[in-house]
Design a protein around this motif. Structure first.
Motif, PDB file in Angstrom:
ATOM      1  N   GLN A   1      -2.207  -3.922  -3.353  1.00  0.00           N
ATOM      2  CA  GLN A   1      -2.009  -2.972  -2.261  1.00  0.00           C
ATOM      3  C   GLN A   1      -2.453  -3.531  -0.917  1.00  0.00           C
ATOM      4  O   GLN A   1      -2.153  -2.948   0.114  1.00  0.00           O
ATOM      5  N   SER A   2      -3.087  -4.693  -0.914  1.00  0.00           N
ATOM      6  CA  SER A   2      -3.430  -5.351   0.345  1.00  0.00           C
ATOM      7  C   SER A   2      -2.339  -6.325   0.793  1.00  0.00           C
ATOM      8  O   SER A   2      -2.421  -6.888   1.887  1.00  0.00           O
TER       9      SER A   2
ATOM     10  N   THR B   1      -4.453  -3.916  -8.929  1.00  0.00           N
ATOM     11  CA  THR B   1      -3.728  -2.961  -8.069  1.00  0.00           C
ATOM     12  C   THR B   1      -4.340  -2.931  -6.669  1.00  0.00           C
ATOM     13  O   THR B   1      -3.606  -2.852  -5.679  1.00  0.00           O
ATOM     14  N   ASP B   2      -5.658  -3.025  -6.567  1.00  0.00           N
ATOM     15  CA  ASP B   2      -6.294  -3.087  -5.242  1.00  0.00           C
ATOM     16  C   ASP B   2      -5.832  -4.323  -4.481  1.00  0.00           C
ATOM     17  O   ASP B   2      -5.515  -4.248  -3.292  1.00  0.00           O
TER      18      ASP B   2
ATOM     19  N   ALA C   1      -7.545  -2.043 -12.106  1.00  0.00           N
ATOM     20  CA  ALA C   1      -7.969  -1.554 -10.789  1.00  0.00           C
ATOM     21  C   ALA C   1      -8.086  -2.708  -9.795  1.00  0.00           C
ATOM     22  O   ALA C   1      -7.668  -2.589  -8.633  1.00  0.00           O
ATOM     23  N   ALA C   2      -8.653  -3.827 -10.233  1.00  0.00           N
ATOM     24  CA  ALA C   2      -8.802  -4.982  -9.342  1.00  0.00           C
ATOM     25  C   ALA C   2      -7.442  -5.526  -8.914  1.00  0.00           C
ATOM     26  O   ALA C   2      -7.228  -5.835  -7.736  1.00  0.00           O
TER      27      ALA C   2
ATOM     28  N   GLU D   1     -10.767  -1.836 -15.582  1.00  0.00           N
ATOM     29  CA  GLU D   1     -11.366  -2.523 -14.430  1.00  0.00           C
ATOM     30  C   GLU D   1     -10.472  -3.650 -13.924  1.00  0.00           C
ATOM     31  O   GLU D   1     -10.341  -3.847 -12.712  1.00  0.00           O
TER      32      GLU D   1
ATOM     33  N   SER E   1       0.826  -1.206   0.000  1.00  0.00           N
ATOM     34  CA  SER E   1       0.000   0.000   0.000  1.00  0.00           C
ATOM     35  C   SER E   1       0.860   1.256   0.000  1.00  0.00           C
ATOM     36  O   SER E   1       0.393   2.340  -0.326  1.00  0.00           O
TER      37      SER E   1
END
Length: 148
Positions: free
Chosen positions: A69-70, A65-66, A62-63, A59, A32
């Protein structure tokens, strides 16, 4: 005076041996902390069959990278001598690589440089490869590889 020079020389050698006071990778890392905004392309490399999948859909990016970042890790050590891998994920912003991370078959990931020419190997802290990493990236893997 001669004793002072000898002590200074010993001190300098000790600094060189421990990396001049430089530490290796942080003991804990969170992805993150990385700026993944504006990623335009992701390459997903399946380490078991060598096939690559390129993602350019906003999309999907974005999924991924999300998810990345976890990711958190701890206890880095040199990746030297480890030969494992499920997926290598490379993120690009306008053709420039912004992040490369390799997930092992065990609950770890590899990234950066440990300081010995090999990537740092971190132990995953909040997720596992078999329950989280592989199921997530398998959705985007166009190679059709079946994980067992």
């Amino acid at each position: 005076m001669k004793k002072g020079k000898v002590l200074l020389m010993i001190f300098c050698i000790a600094l060189i041996l421990v990396g001049c006071g430089q530490n290796g990778p942080e003991s804990e890392i969170s992805l993150s902390e990385f700026n993944l905004a504006g990623v335009t392309e992701i390459t997903l490399n399946n380490c078991h069959n060598g096939e690559k999948t390129t993602l350019t859909d906003a999309e999907d990016i974005a999924a991924v990278t999300d998810f990345l970042q976890s990711v958190t890790g701890a206890d880095p050590q040199s990746g030297k001598g480890y030969y494992e891998g499920s997926y290598v994920v490379q993120l690009y912003r306008d053709g420039e690589e912004v992040l490369s991370i390799g997930f092992g078959d065990s609950d770890c990931f590899y990234m950066g440089d440990f300081g010995d020419g090999y990537p740092a190997r971190y132990v995953l802290t909040d997720i596992t490869v078999s329950s989280d990493v592989i199921p997530f990236f398998s959705r985007y893997d166009e190679s059709g590889f079946v994980w067992e």
